[in-house]
Write an enzyme that holds these catalytic residues in place. Structure first.
Site, short mmCIF file in Angstrom:
data_model
loop_
_atom_site.label_atom_id
_atom_site.label_comp_id
_atom_site.label_asym_id
_atom_site.label_seq_id
_atom_site.Cartn_x
_atom_site.Cartn_y
_atom_site.Cartn_z
CD GLU A 76 -2.75 1.45 0.53
OE1 GLU A 76 -2.38 1.58 -0.55
OE2 GLU A 76 -4.14 1.61 0.78
CG ASP A 77 -0.91 4.80 -1.35
OD1 ASP A 77 -1.58 4.29 -0.79
OD2 ASP A 77 -1.31 5.68 -2.50
CG ASP A 132 -4.74 8.92 6.32
OD1 ASP A 132 -4.09 9.80 7.25
OD2 ASP A 132 -5.69 9.62 5.82
CG PHE A 154 -3.14 15.41 1.11
CD1 PHE A 154 -3.90 14.34 1.40
CD2 PHE A 154 -2.80 15.39 -0.22
CE1 PHE A 154 -4.63 13.57 0.76
CE2 PHE A 154 -3.30 14.41 -1.24
CZ PHE A 154 -4.41 13.69 -0.41
NE ARG A 212 -3.23 8.03 -9.00
CZ ARG A 212 -3.70 7.48 -7.75
NH1 ARG A 212 -3.09 7.24 -7.02
NH2 ARG A 212 -5.07 7.51 -7.79
P1 IMP Z 1 -6.99 4.82 4.84
O1 IMP Z 1 -8.24 4.21 4.59
O2 IMP Z 1 -7.42 6.41 5.58
O3 IMP Z 1 -5.82 4.44 5.61
O4 IMP Z 1 -6.42 5.77 3.51
C1 IMP Z 1 -5.57 4.93 2.75
C2 IMP Z 1 -5.72 5.69 1.35
O5 IMP Z 1 -5.89 7.14 1.19
C3 IMP Z 1 -4.25 5.59 0.84
O6 IMP Z 1 -4.12 4.38 0.07
C4 IMP Z 1 -4.04 6.85 -0.15
O7 IMP Z 1 -4.87 6.36 -1.35
C5 IMP Z 1 -5.19 7.79 0.42
N1 IMP Z 1 -4.12 8.92 1.28
C6 IMP Z 1 -4.12 8.86 2.71
N2 IMP Z 1 -3.48 9.82 2.76
C7 IMP Z 1 -2.95 10.45 1.56
C8 IMP Z 1 -2.10 11.64 1.35
O8 IMP Z 1 -1.62 12.09 2.10
N3 IMP Z 1 -1.92 11.42 -0.07
C9 IMP Z 1 -2.61 11.08 -0.86
N4 IMP Z 1 -3.41 10.03 -0.93
C10 IMP Z 1 -3.35 9.72 0.61
MG MG Z 2 -4.30 4.36 -2.11
#
Ligand code: IMP
Ligand code: MG
Length: 181
Positions: A101-102, A105, A154, A167
């Site tokens: 995963e990238d 969050d 962010f 990207r």
């Molecule tokens: P989560 O479900 O809140 O953990 O979010 C995960 C997804 O939100 C990541 O896979 C990203 O695609 C997106 N995301 C969360 N923070 C960022 C950020 O700072 N920049 C870009 N995408 C983000």
């Molecule tokens: Mg993502």
């Protein structure tokens, strides 16, 4: 660096720093697998560059698969709901799975995915995330491999987007609220 400086973006991690850390993660994953095979499951689209680099940093017999979940939509704020929009192509039963995963969050995406993947009885399930924002966590979840732990910023670049853009920036940059379109 040209596009990034044109846009006036602050670089958080350079491509060299990313490459160095990905090499370390690859070595750790190789060691932990003890010669066993690996199925790398990338979370589209943001994890694509990380998966491509990490896959070449692990010295194991690996296959790729991809899933996609509903994402942040067009802006910075999350909707909260997660749904699967692209399933695995191959069964993962009995396999060593590494979710790639990238960003971790709020944890909503990876909690959902972990539960979904565990239902399919893999031999093992580990998570690699390039970035971790622990202060944003809603669901209790930790990754097994973390590239960099960052504060509540962010970020864009190296796969990560703002409204599907940026990207392809080679470095990880900080997106500021007052950034011009
Ligand atoms: P989560 O479900 O809140 O953990 O979010 C995960 C997804 O939100 C990541 O896979 C990203 O695609 C997106 N995301 C969360 N923070 C960022 C950020 O700072 N920049 C870009 N995408 C983000
Ligand atoms: Mg993502």
């Amino acid at each position: 660096m040209a596009i990034q400086s044109q846009l006036g973006l602050e670089v958080l991690y350079t491509r060299q720093q990313i490459a160095g850390r990905v090499a370390e993660l690859g070595a750790q994953i190789t060691k932990d697998l003890k010669g066993e095979k690996l199925t790398m499951v990338g979370v589209l689209k943001g994890a694509a560059p990380f998966l491509a680099d990490l896959a070449r940093a692990v010295e194991v017999d690996a296959t790729f698969d991809f899933v996609a979940t509903s994402s942040y939509g067009k802006g910075i704020s999350t909707s909260g709901a997660v749904k699967l929009v692209k399933d695995l192509d191959e069964p993962i039963e009995g396999k060593n799975v590494l979710v790639v995963e990238d960003i971790l969050d709020t944890g909503l995406t990876l909690s959902y995915l972990r539960k979904f993947l565990l239902q399919q009885r893999p031999k093992s399930l580990r998570i690699a995330t390039l970035l971790d924002k622990p202060s944003r966590r809603i669901e209790k979840i930790e990754a097994d491999y973390v590239g960099f732990s960052i504060p509540n910023l962010f970020v864009i670049g190296y796969g990560m987007d703002y409204a599907e853009r940026y990207r392809n920036l080679p470095d990880i940059c900080v997106m500021t609220e007052d950034h011009p379109e």
